[in-house]
Write an enzyme that holds these catalytic residues in place. Structure first.
Site, mmCIF file in Angstrom:
data_model
loop_
_atom_site.group_PDB
_atom_site.id
_atom_site.type_symbol
_atom_site.label_atom_id
_atom_site.label_comp_id
_atom_site.label_asym_id
_atom_site.label_seq_id
_atom_site.Cartn_x
_atom_site.Cartn_y
_atom_site.Cartn_z
ATOM 1 N N GLY A 132 -23.407 -14.463 -1.523
ATOM 2 C CA GLY A 132 -22.619 -14.605 -2.735
ATOM 3 C C GLY A 132 -21.224 -15.102 -2.460
ATOM 4 C CE LYS B 259 -17.492 8.592 -22.310
ATOM 5 N NZ LYS B 259 -17.819 10.003 -22.160
ATOM 6 C CD GLU C 109 -5.757 4.843 2.404
ATOM 7 O OE1 GLU C 109 -6.473 4.057 1.763
ATOM 8 O OE2 GLU C 109 -4.626 5.202 2.007
ATOM 9 C CG LEU D 46 -31.308 5.281 -21.730
ATOM 10 C CD1 LEU D 46 -31.648 6.380 -22.724
ATOM 11 C CD2 LEU D 46 -32.238 4.077 -21.923
ATOM 12 N NE ARG E 241 -17.819 8.699 -16.952
ATOM 13 C CZ ARG E 241 -18.102 9.788 -17.669
ATOM 14 N NH1 ARG E 241 -19.206 9.834 -18.384
ATOM 15 N NH2 ARG E 241 -17.289 10.828 -17.664
ATOM 16 C CG LEU F 169 -30.322 -13.130 3.678
ATOM 17 C CD1 LEU F 169 -31.131 -14.134 4.511
ATOM 18 C CD2 LEU F 169 -30.165 -13.677 2.249
ATOM 19 C CD GLU G 230 -2.641 2.713 -3.690
ATOM 20 O OE1 GLU G 230 -3.157 3.851 -3.553
ATOM 21 O OE2 GLU G 230 -3.055 1.712 -3.083
ATOM 22 C CG HIS G 231 -0.130 6.145 -0.403
ATOM 23 N ND1 HIS G 231 -0.723 7.291 0.059
ATOM 24 C CD2 HIS G 231 -1.027 5.158 -0.210
ATOM 25 C CE1 HIS G 231 -1.933 7.019 0.507
ATOM 26 N NE2 HIS G 231 -2.139 5.717 0.377
ATOM 27 C CG HIS H 225 -1.879 1.088 1.289
ATOM 28 N ND1 HIS H 225 -2.336 1.617 2.472
ATOM 29 C CD2 HIS H 225 -2.496 1.816 0.319
ATOM 30 C CE1 HIS H 225 -3.184 2.597 2.228
ATOM 31 N NE2 HIS H 225 -3.296 2.742 0.934
#
Length: 1129
Positions: free
Chosen positions: A395, A947, A170, A949, A462, A392, A92-93, A89
């Site tokens: 998955g 992009k 963060e 409807l 997008r 509820l 990444e910064h 992490h």
């Protein structure tokens, strides 16, 4: 990992003067709706790229996915002991902080901001994803900057300490968030030594500990920094200073480069980061997606040119973690967890194999379809009828590349929490029902059909979202030609053997969904847990301090959970009547699509706007009804009644609407400050059925007293929990409240809630629906006559409002000219470390086009520097934003700057005003070319094409619901934009925004943290102490402590411990005794007491303050389109 793609499907390409690569030769399977062209290539360094040519694109994007995440943070020994939690992490910064080619810290973000673009990144468990979007013309420049992060990042030493602070901030932002706390607790309770237990987000402590341990053992600093090869890899100091002093410099913005690198500890952290990056960031682990309007050949050239320099370090392309974190000790347990917010929930988790290889038939999704069903006979329906649950869901979840989990998440009522064992048993009874039932073929056929229909009519999203989705799924073990299709489609059985194998896999999974294989996490506040188990003892998770207790299920409970289903109210769902059968679209060639809806009907009850889709050609439609009534929000009690009314309607529609939602037809009903908002969208085939049923329920609701009790409890918790959320959400809430003419506080509504009865709601509903005016939009694959029938259906049984449509619009409150107000209040959560500032200055009415456009340019100019200065440079906190703020009613606007920080709000306000002073000089010095770039970026943003409807409809809704009808606003504003000068912008800035203005209208909200902070030493106090040491002990190196104590503002304990060892004499002790006085004389900026300012007016009574403000004037329709032959009213 195999992809199921034959090597013969690849062809080598070598063009003169260009880098060699391979191209995948088979065409990609895509939706018939998809007009984009695709190409997959593999560079010589092993990096794979999917290139997408979209001839209609006016926005480009790219995403690069690296196949390592926080589970690959370094460990002292594999799977044994964490070494530097959060390093992925942190990488990444720090990766974004300049490259050899573009060394400026904010070069990348500034380039994107000027070209209608933005970027982001995230670190997950097994991957890290970086992505951006930008105007199509700027794609080459953006890619050049983006690619350099992966082959020549600076990891500038000057940024080490600040980005450590950003990671720490963060973490502190998330520290009081139950989602993060429970996520980490689940990881903590893994089998011993498993990488899943890692603390992925990290904080300053976790990233510094290894270096501090080495320092304490005298093992750091043995090699001079200039001689350490890792410290000097791609680490040349930025020629563009990373810290430009502000006009009123803070300590955070004036430290030296040597301090900013974190001293000896910071240099070791950076050395380890570079070492880890050199090992783990390998080109063969990277998957790239680029979306642009360039040809595929041009996109290929861009990809090979910019991404070929990334080195291939010979690492495995897709490292796997196949061992599951659940071992015998984790299964068959009940984990009770104390929450911060007031809610009741339980989550049942079962180990599951990695699901990506099962992309064809998706067996775990098949099971989740039944367990998560909300129709008649479902687990949800059974529990809801017991008044035990509010929601509820179910998955599969791929936790990492190599293992997954099957989860059932149930939000409970208080009664459900008391009966949680019965709720858990019901879940196991439903699983037993599935095991004992021969599932009919139509279930699988429905899922196949629905996925096929959804894929066939999938609209564009997008470009950065799509690029990110593609780059992530490139790591799936699927044939390359099915890259787009495989994650979205469910395939039918190829033959009988395939069916038998598929059903056997489902049966295999069902056999593992048993009580002895799962873990249940029960969530509630401590006092709720103690009511049901007062003898419970608690342990504490180390990173968030979450308290928990683990118990094994007793034999009696296990026996009950393993028994056959005996609950007759539960049964398998039947066929879905909402599956669309008519998917025809009458497509007519048009020279140019219509750019707005037309007003086709007007009555005392409603205005009806309609636009037949002539652009996207999908069998979908949107029906939006904004039902306004003067009674909806007339008092705090009326506001509560309206909220409960909509919640009960939604609750009563659950069983009916669930099948519709599965079939791609959904609705939403919610209250707003002037009435109700009803939206329905999806396949138009059965749209009229959904509209009719929803409207019948809205008009004919009969309140169930038991469900009302459940919903009142849930509403109470929602309102109380709001104040325990992010600090900036609190400051924004009060800012909106202070500038809204008709809004009730949460406290006012909570007082009314307990006394509401079913009869109160029935009477309120009747009165509300007797005085309405509706703004209706029907758009998509529906004709005029169908739209008119919907409007007639909506009007049936309703009465007209005595107020005109314009009178039913919201009103804002206008700050007087030359005002400077502050509302300050303590944050309700005593453990919230972050304070917050919402800083607002008023521009004026949007009716003034010149003001509207000029203020948009000014906001555009301020946005990126605000983030760069206040977050990146001054390190005030993780949450920093600068944006336009539209006030209630959408007729007035201003500038909003938000900062969430451990610093006190008054200090944050000082830094914001120092930033505005700095921007005065920046705008004055801005060249004509730079100013034109800003205007061009804004113009592209305004003229960006829809992009899909839904995007087109959302733009129409803004104008219809506001009552302004100004559908061509962006086009008109883009024309006027060309005439706006830098002088116009500067005049507006100095009159409406800059603190020196005598005419600006300003309001800020200060939410003050009540949590005590650890004692720190300011840089000035530390320097003063150095002077004192030099004067009294000239033979000592007064600056040597900087190599041993970390941070710009060192921890007082560490600083004192260092000097107590060094000054271990009577004279030295006298010097130490002067330290408290220096701390008092030179306090840490922004910490300690939040002293009131003398140059502002503090709001003491919010109601009295609001009563003294003038209300905004609503302009009403700003354009008369004259669509109707003769206006009837």
């Amino acid at each position: 990992m195999a992809t199921g793609t034959d090597s013969s499907d690849w062809r080598h390409v070598q063009k003169p003067g260009a880098t060699r690569y391979q191209v995948f030769t088979k065409p990609l399977v895509k939706s018939a709706q998809d007009d984009r062209d695709y190409r997959i290539i593999q560079l010589e360094n092993g990096l794979q790229a999917t290139l997408i040519h979209d001839a209609k694109a006016d926005k480009a994007a790219a995403s690069l996915d690296v196949a390592v995440g926080h589970l690959y943070d370094p460990a002292l020994l594999p799977f044994v002991q964490d070494d530097m939690p959060g390093l992925a992490h942190f990488c990444e910064h720090l990766l974004f902080m300049g490259t050899e080619q573009f060394p400026g810290e904010n070069e990348y973000s500034e380039f994107l901001a000027k070209n209608n673009g933005a970027s982001n990144a995230y670190t997950s468990t097994s991957n890290t994803n970086y992505h951006f979007n930008v105007a199509t013309s700027a794609l080459p420049g953006a890619l050049e900057r983006f690619a350099a992060f992966f082959h020549s990042p600076l990891f500038a030493p000057s940024c080490t300490s600040r980005e450590l602070n950003a990671v720490d901030s963060e973490h502190k932002k998330n520290h009081q968030a139950d989602m993060w706390r429970i996520f980490q607790l689940n990881k903590h309770l893994s089998r011993p030594g498993h990488v899943w237990s890692k603390f992925g987000s990290g904080n300053r402590e976790s990233l510094s500990k290894a270096a501090k341990d080495l320092k304490s053992k005298g093992k750091l600093g043995m090699v001079p920094p200039e001689n350490d090869p890792l410290l000097n890899i791609k680490a040349a100091p930025s020629p563009i200073p990373s810290r430009i002093s502000s006009p009123a410099p803070s300590v955070a913005s004036s430290n030296s480069e040597s301090e900013a690198d974190g001293g000896i500890v910071g240099r070791e952290i950076r050395r380890r980061l570079v070492e880890w990056w050199n090992k783990e960031y390998c080109s063969s682990r990277m998957r790239l997606c680029i979306v642009g309007n360039e040809s595929l050949d041009e996109l290929t050239e861009l990809a090979t040119k910019f991404f070929s320099p990334i080195p291939n370090r010979g690492r495995d392309a897709l490292p796997m973690i196949n061992e599951h974190p659940f071992g015998p000790d984790q299964k068959g347990t009940l984990v009770s967890v104390q929450t911060i917010m007031a809610f009741h929930a339980l989550e049942i988790s079962f180990p599951l194999e990695y699901q990506a290889p099962f992309w064809r038939h998706k067996p775990s999704n098949f099971l989740a379809h039944f367990v998560g069903h909300e129709g008649p006979g479902s687990l949800h329906s059974y529990l809801k009828n017991k008044h035990w649950v509010t929601s509820l869901s179910c998955g599969p979840q791929n936790l990492a590349r190599g293992f997954a989990m099957f989860k059932i998440t149930i939000h409970l009522t208080p009664a459900g929490f008391e009966n949680h064992r019965s709720v858990i048993l019901a879940a196991y009874k439903y699983l037993a029902l599935l095991r004992s039932t021969k599932l009919e073929n139509f279930h699988h056929e429905e899922l196949v059909h629905l996925s096929s229909t959804k894929f066939r009519f999938a609209e564009k999203s997008r470009p950065d979202d799509y690029a990110t989705w593609i780059s992530e799924h490139m790591a799936w073990p699927i044939p390359r030609d099915l890259l787009v299709a495989a994650p979205q489609l469910t395939w039918d059985w190829e033959n009988e053997a395939d069916r038998q194998n598929g059903e056997a896999k489902i049966a295999e999974y069902l056999e593992t969904l048993r009580v002895a294989e799962g873990r249940v996490v029960l969530m509630a506040k401590k006092d709720e847990h103690m009511k049901i188990n007062p003898e419970q003892t608690w342990d504490k998770e180390p990173w968030y301090g979450t308290e928990y207790s683990v118990q094994r299920f007793d034999d009696k409970f296990i026996e009950q959970a393993e028994s056959a289903n005996d609950l007759s109210d539960m049964f398998i769902p039947g066929p879905n009547e909402f599956i669309p059968t008519n998917l025809d679209v009458e497509k007519k060639e048009v020279v140019e699509p219509l750019k707005r809806p037309h007003l086709i009907r007007e009555t005392p009850l409603s205005t009806l706007w309609h636009k037949k889709d002539d652009k996207f050609w999908v069998p979908k439609s949107h029906v939006i009804i904004d039902l306004r009534s003067p009674l909806a929000n007339a008092s705090a009690r009326a506001s509560v009644l309206t909220r409960l009314y909509t919640d009960i309607v939604n609750d009563s529609l659950t069983e009916f609407s669930y099948d519709a939602d599965l079939a791609g037809l959904s609705y939403n009903l919610m209250p707003h400050s002037t009435g109700l908002f009803i939206t329905m969208n999806g396949y138009n085939d059965k749209m009229s059925v959904l509209v009719r049923h929803v409207l019948e329920k809205v008009k004919g609701l009969v309140v169930n007293p038991e469900r009302l009790s459940v919903i009142k409890d849930q509403t109470k918790r929602d309102w109380e929990n709001f104040f325990l959320g992010q600090s900036y959400s609190n400051s924004d809430y009060y800012g909106r409240y202070l500038m809204a003419q008709q809004q009730w506080t949460i406290d006012e509504k909570l007082k009314e809630l307990p006394s509401v009865t079913p009869q109160d709601i029935q009477e309120h509903m009747k009165k509300l629906l007797s005085q309405v005016n509706m703004r209706i939009l029907v758009a998509g694959n529906m004709f005029k006559d169908e739209a008119i029938k919907i409007a007639e259906m909506a009007e049936d049984g309703l009465g007209p409002s005595p107020l005109s449509p314009t009178e039913l619009n919201e009103r804002a409150l206008i700050l007087p000219q030359g005002s400077n107000f502050i509302w300050s209040a303590p944050l309700p959560n005593p453990n919230q470390a972050n304070s917050a500032l919402t800083y607002y200055t008023h521009y004026g009415s949007i009716e003034n086009q010149t003001l509207r456009v000029t203020s948009s340019v000014l906001t555009q100019i301020l946005q990126e520097p605000a983030f760069n200065v206040l977050r990146t440079r001054e390190q005030l906190g993780y949450i920093v934003s600068c944006s336009a703020w539209s006030l209630p009613g959408s007729s007035e606007k201003g500038l909003r700057i938000v900062v969430q920080s451990e610093k006190k709000p008054n200090y944050l306000e000082e830094r914001v005003e120092a930033f505005l002073e700095e921007m005065k000089g920046k705008i004055e010095e801005m060249t004509d070319e730079e100013f034109q770039v800003q205007k061009t970026g804004l113009e592209k943003k305004w003229l960006e094409a829809d992009k899909n409807l839904a995007e087109e409809v959302s733009k129409f809704v803004v104008q219809i619901n506001s009552g302004h009808w100004d559908f061509f606003r962006h086009q008109k504003d883009a024309e006027l934009l060309r005439t706006i000068t830098k002088e116009n912008v500067m005049n507006l800035f100095m009159s409406k925004v800059h603190p020196s203005s005598q005419t600006r209208s300003k309001l800020s909200v200060h939410m003050v943290s009540q949590k005590a902070q650890p004692n720190k030493l300011s840089a000035s106090a530390a320097q003063a102490f150095e002077v004192l040491v030099h004067q009294t002990h000239p033979t000592l190196d007064e600056k040597a402590w900087r190599e041993s104590v970390e941070g710009d503002t060192p921890n007082l304990v560490e600083f004192a411990q260092y000097w107590m060892k060094v000054l271990n004499t009577e004279d030295g002790k006298k010097v130490m005794m002067q330290l408290p006085g220096l701390m008092e004389k030179y306090p840490v900026d922004g910490e300690g007491e939040d002293r009131k300012r003398s140059d502002v007016v503090y709001i003491e009574d919010m109601k009295a303050f609001k009563a003294g403000l003038a209300a905004s004037v609503d302009p009403g329709p700003m354009v008369q389109w004259n669509d109707l032959p003769v206006s009837k009213f």
